[in-house]
Scaffold this active site. Sequence first.
Site, mmCIF file in Angstrom:
data_model
loop_
_atom_site.group_PDB
_atom_site.id
_atom_site.type_symbol
_atom_site.label_atom_id
_atom_site.label_comp_id
_atom_site.label_asym_id
_atom_site.label_seq_id
_atom_site.Cartn_x
_atom_site.Cartn_y
_atom_site.Cartn_z
ATOM 1 N N LYS A 72 0.847 -1.196 0.000
ATOM 2 C CA LYS A 72 0.000 0.000 0.000
ATOM 3 C C LYS A 72 0.879 1.241 0.000
ATOM 4 O O LYS A 72 1.571 1.520 0.972
ATOM 5 C CB LYS A 72 -0.876 0.014 1.265
ATOM 6 N N GLU A 124 10.897 1.036 9.569
ATOM 7 C CA GLU A 124 11.903 2.045 9.201
ATOM 8 C C GLU A 124 11.236 3.392 9.412
ATOM 9 O O GLU A 124 10.362 3.780 8.638
ATOM 10 C CB GLU A 124 12.332 1.870 7.741
HETATM 11 P P1 NAD Z 1 3.193 8.333 7.704
HETATM 12 O O1 NAD Z 1 3.595 7.501 8.872
HETATM 13 O O2 NAD Z 1 2.191 9.390 7.903
HETATM 14 O O3 NAD Z 1 2.604 7.399 6.539
HETATM 15 C C1 NAD Z 1 3.298 6.293 6.041
HETATM 16 C C2 NAD Z 1 2.306 5.252 5.553
HETATM 17 O O4 NAD Z 1 1.559 4.739 6.655
HETATM 18 C C3 NAD Z 1 1.292 5.753 4.543
HETATM 19 O O5 NAD Z 1 1.138 4.765 3.541
HETATM 20 C C4 NAD Z 1 0.025 5.882 5.375
HETATM 21 O O6 NAD Z 1 -1.155 5.779 4.609
HETATM 22 C C5 NAD Z 1 0.163 4.712 6.328
HETATM 23 N N1 NAD Z 1 -0.603 4.799 7.560
HETATM 24 C C6 NAD Z 1 -1.134 5.904 8.147
HETATM 25 N N2 NAD Z 1 -1.775 5.555 9.291
HETATM 26 C C7 NAD Z 1 -1.623 4.219 9.438
HETATM 27 C C8 NAD Z 1 -2.015 3.287 10.440
HETATM 28 N N3 NAD Z 1 -2.691 3.656 11.532
HETATM 29 N N4 NAD Z 1 -1.680 1.994 10.286
HETATM 30 C C9 NAD Z 1 -0.972 1.595 9.203
HETATM 31 N N5 NAD Z 1 -0.565 2.440 8.225
HETATM 32 C C10 NAD Z 1 -0.887 3.732 8.344
HETATM 33 O O7 NAD Z 1 4.560 8.885 7.131
HETATM 34 P P2 NAD Z 1 4.780 9.921 5.937
HETATM 35 O O8 NAD Z 1 4.391 11.266 6.412
HETATM 36 O O9 NAD Z 1 4.147 9.368 4.711
HETATM 37 O O10 NAD Z 1 6.362 9.852 5.752
HETATM 38 C C11 NAD Z 1 7.272 10.684 6.401
HETATM 39 C C12 NAD Z 1 7.969 9.966 7.537
HETATM 40 O O11 NAD Z 1 8.505 8.722 7.090
HETATM 41 C C13 NAD Z 1 9.145 10.732 8.106
HETATM 42 O O12 NAD Z 1 9.124 10.660 9.509
HETATM 43 C C14 NAD Z 1 10.358 9.984 7.567
HETATM 44 O O13 NAD Z 1 11.527 10.144 8.316
HETATM 45 C C15 NAD Z 1 9.856 8.591 7.548
HETATM 46 N N6 NAD Z 1 10.613 7.770 6.607
HETATM 47 C C16 NAD Z 1 11.476 6.829 7.093
HETATM 48 C C17 NAD Z 1 12.256 6.075 6.232
HETATM 49 C C18 NAD Z 1 13.206 5.029 6.754
HETATM 50 O O14 NAD Z 1 13.643 4.189 5.982
HETATM 51 N N7 NAD Z 1 13.569 5.042 8.022
HETATM 52 C C19 NAD Z 1 12.155 6.284 4.857
HETATM 53 C C20 NAD Z 1 11.268 7.249 4.388
HETATM 54 C C21 NAD Z 1 10.506 7.984 5.281
#
Ligand code: NAD
Length: 469
Positions: free
Chosen positions: A168, A241
């Site tokens: 997803k 991650e």
């Molecule tokens: P987010 O956590 O808001 O969303 C990530 C994903 O999770 C999306 O697909 C979203 O639809 C889904 N999601 C939202 N609520 C959920 C739930 N309750 N249960 C399961 N899935 C759910 O993150 P974002 O704003 O899309 O991304 C930015 C963040 O991601 C930053 O903090 C960044 O540092 C981190 N990030 C980490 C890595 C890594 O490898 N460590 C890589 C890229 C981004």
Amino acid sequence: MPDYKMLIGGKLVDGDSQMDVINPATEEVFATVARASERQADEAIAAAAAAFSSWAATPMAERRTKISALADAIVANSDALARALTQEQGKPLAEAQGEIAWAEGYLRHYATLEIAERTIQDDENGLIQIRRKPLGVVAGIIAWNFPLLVACWKIGPAVLAGNTIVLKPAPTTPVTALMLGELCQTIFPAGVVNIIVDANDLGGYLTADPRIAKIGFTGSTATGKKIMASAADGLKRLTLELGGNDPGIVLDDVDVRVAAQGIFNAAFLNCGQVCLAIKRAYVHDSIYDAMCDELARLAEAAVVDDGLAQGAQIGPIQNRAQYEKLQGFLERARTDGTIIAGGELIDRAGYFMRPTIVRDVTDGDQIVDEEQFGPILPVIRYSDIDDVVARANASPYGLGASVWSSDTNRALAVAERIESGSVWVNQHVAIGPHIPMAGVKSSGLGVEQAEEGLAEYTQLSVINMARGG
Ligand code: NAD
């Protein structure tokens, strides 16, 4: 009919509804995509569950061939993928092409990995072997900053190890994931790879489903914690991650121009929307002013434009919510420190912000303590190594870090004291499919990449047979 369909059970399907995708450089709709209902998420999980036993029994050599075929298909479609990636994510076309080349390279490397099995004992008394078996259905849930690359980070190891997957993407960047779905449809047996789209409403549905054996997640720490809670009931396996607040520590002996360029590149890649971007630059007092001036010069010179425009070096922020969050960071930074480059939005359509350098800020200020995930770099003064190591480590995050020095022994001695999954010397964001990537503290759980990452998509099982007597 949507422009892009989902992949469920080997078929490209319309959604029970559809969704617009906004180009962050124009704020205009550039595509419509299928959006899944809970019923369709359920169908995707059921298809993955049904495909599991025969995929798990498929010889490893054949699974490798399919992963290589996906890499080939990405190359054959790279122009269309790059353009769509720039349009949905915002990054300059050259960076989009780089992400596609990365995705190809990671898949090619996965296809060479071995699943580490081992014989502990093989003698007249008995045979003890460690075997590794696939887990079942994996839910891959990802963020919007590297939508194609990170989709491959989930699909590649999961299916190589013999699992099936429901992927997803993030709601604001579904297009390249769905294009990848079209490619997967022609390569993998029905149900092995399923790709569904939501409007931020199906993540919890997926993670709570008892048929999901493992969740591979890339995203924020806040969501990672929710996923961990949701996984507790079924004791699902997790690789998380999460967010970071990477420090770059600049020692007093650097060549300021060279170090500033390296730090600038690592802070503003993908408009700063990189988990492993430098998000705090700690600079020794003796070169602080010179480093600030050089970083400001680079920021002022950067070409910010629509990623499709010739010469664009920095694109827009990916989505409106992040753009608004960053405006809050900018206002606080203006009061807490001194903005010496950027600091303003660009008066045009799109979520554009000039790359911004803030000096005279310190630990305790929002821009230093919190993850900005955007084009604002705080530069913090220090004078004592022990003190800067303590400040770098005081963060709840521990994803990446770097130390910059012309004396590599000095730099290594500092690097060893940093609490993070990766610590680089005179570089940052130097990652690869053969290098394990892990976050410590609130930056994650488990490992991705290399044999260590692949092992997380398997369950260890010991065969212990008596012989003789
Ligand atoms: P987010 O956590 O808001 O969303 C990530 C994903 O999770 C999306 O697909 C979203 O639809 C889904 N999601 C939202 N609520 C959920 C739930 N309750 N249960 C399961 N899935 C759910 O993150 P974002 O704003 O899309 O991304 C930015 C963040 O991601 C930053 O903090 C960044 O540092 C981190 N990030 C980490 C890595 C890594 O490898 N460590 C890589 C890229 C981004």
